[in-house]
Motif scaffolding. Structure first.
Motif, PDB file in Angstrom:
ATOM      1  N   TRP B  44       1.184  -0.898  -0.254  1.00  0.00           N
ATOM      2  CA  TRP B  44      -0.166  -0.075  -0.039  1.00  0.00           C
ATOM      3  C   TRP B  44       0.999   1.366   0.381  1.00  0.00           C
ATOM      4  N   ILE B  48       0.843   4.506  -2.800  1.00  0.00           N
ATOM      5  CA  ILE B  48       0.290   5.278  -2.815  1.00  0.00           C
ATOM      6  C   ILE B  48       0.941   6.445  -2.941  1.00  0.00           C
ATOM      7  N   GLY B  84      -1.780  -1.967  -5.818  1.00  0.00           N
ATOM      8  CA  GLY B  84      -2.638  -2.454  -5.169  1.00  0.00           C
ATOM      9  C   GLY B  84      -3.293  -3.172  -5.081  1.00  0.00           C
ATOM     10  N   LEU B  88      -4.266  -6.015  -2.006  1.00  0.00           N
ATOM     11  CA  LEU B  88      -5.886  -6.380  -1.395  1.00  0.00           C
ATOM     12  C   LEU B  88      -5.650  -7.948  -1.633  1.00  0.00           C
ATOM     13  N   LYS B 108     -12.281   0.384   5.511  1.00  0.00           N
ATOM     14  CA  LYS B 108     -10.876   0.414   4.579  1.00  0.00           C
ATOM     15  C   LYS B 108     -10.511  -0.084   3.887  1.00  0.00           C
ATOM     16  N   SER B 112     -10.061   1.719  -0.129  1.00  0.00           N
ATOM     17  CA  SER B 112      -9.234   1.096  -0.613  1.00  0.00           C
ATOM     18  C   SER B 112      -9.861   0.540  -2.361  1.00  0.00           C
ATOM     19  N   GLY B 115     -11.337   2.701  -4.567  1.00  0.00           N
ATOM     20  CA  GLY B 115     -10.094   3.644  -4.843  1.00  0.00           C
ATOM     21  C   GLY B 115      -9.363   3.995  -6.226  1.00  0.00           C
ATOM     22  N   LEU B 150      -8.366   9.188  -3.152  1.00  0.00           N
ATOM     23  CA  LEU B 150      -7.759   7.811  -2.474  1.00  0.00           C
ATOM     24  C   LEU B 150      -7.800   8.352  -1.355  1.00  0.00           C
ATOM     25  N   ILE B 154      -8.828   6.407   2.332  1.00  0.00           N
ATOM     26  CA  ILE B 154      -8.230   5.345   2.953  1.00  0.00           C
ATOM     27  C   ILE B 154      -7.428   5.957   4.395  1.00  0.00           C
TER      28      ILE B 154
END
Lengths: 59, 214
Positions: B44, B48, B84, B88, B108, B112, B115, B150, B154
């Motif tokens: 993550w 980001i 990402g 997940l 969360k 995500s 996002g 995002l 998040i």
């Protein structure tokens, strides 16, 4: 019967083996396996980059 | 950037050995899965970081119109979304064995996922426009928008309600108590290592995109 005695004998004895990889619940084996995967990925990335560079030069 | 590759190899080798071998706090339910922190969370962080770079290059494209910035921003978004998806998937496996299911209605998780869907929209938008400068402008504006979406999805919304994720639902100032110094010893190098890996992959893919352009 003979076989059973033999295995029992082996199990009871403290035979010296390559124990380094087996200590701590064999976690070192997992470390080696993940390092193999990691390094082959690095090598693969490196080779792809080299290939792209050579294509760039030939163009 | 000369230092990216050696530093990345060094830090990730460290992560993949120390991550398994160093002592971790023994906590109920988590047990040894606490070590997934070294792999799941850096995914993550890398996402980001790459998406931030992507929206930065989008902003640069809008302000000066250099097509290279558009290419870079598309490239960073592409690699960022890959990280990402990995975040997940790893999180789903971890959740299965600690929270009991692959997917919960944790804010969360849903945030995500939304996002990532916004970023899928970015790729569809890009591929639907043929004209180069029009595609660059529209998708750049969309990209800046999606990164600013995002952040609340998040980081802000999960804090407003209860979340299963540690450090969410409440004051982030108390995060200090969620991680001890043993975990930090591997966690921070892992984050930097994976970010450098993301940069390395984006560098390779950018070279490929440039070749395709010619």
């Amino acid at each position: 019967m003979m076989f059973n005695f033999f295995t029992l004998f082996i199990l009871l004895q403290d035979v010296a083996m390559a124990d380094a990889m087996r200590s701590n619940g064999k976690i070192f084996v997992v470390v080696v396996i993940s390092l193999i995967i990691l390094f082959s990925l690095f090598l693969y990335l490196y080779r792809i980059e080299k290939k792209i560079e050579s294509i760039k030069k030939n163009k | 950037m000369r230092f990216i590759k050696p530093l990345c190899i060094l830090l990730l080798t460290y992560t993949f050995t120390a991550g398994y071998l160093f002592e971790v706090p023994a906590l109920p339910i988590l047990n040894e899965t606490i070590r997934a922190l070294y792999l799941h969370v850096p995914m993550w962080f890398t996402m980001i970081f790459l998406l931030l770079l992507s929206s930065f290059h989008s902003y640069r494209y809008v302000s000066n119109g250099d097509i290279l910035h558009d290419m870079k921003s598309y490239n960073f978004a592409h690699i960022g979304v890959y990280f990402g998806i990995l975040g997940l998937l790893t999180g789903m496996v971890w959740a299965r064995y600690t929270w009991g299911t692959f997917w919960t209605n944790d804010p969360k998780l849903n945030g995500s996922a939304i996002g990532l869907l916004i970023y899928f929209g970015y790729f569809i938008l890009r591929s639907s426009i043929d004209d180069e400068s029009k595609r660059g402008k529209i998708s750049s504006v969309y990209n800046v928008f999606s990164f600013s979406m995002l952040i609340p999805l998040i980081f802000i919304l999960p804090r407003l309600t209860d979340s299963l994720h540690p450090g969410n639902g409440g004051n982030p100032g108390f995060n200090v108590y969620d991680m001890n110094s043993q975990l930090r010893l591997v966690f921070y190098p892992a984050v930097v290592g994976f970010i450098l890996l993301g940069l390395w992959i984006s560098e390779i893919r950018l070279k490929m995109l440039k070749l395709n352009q010619k």
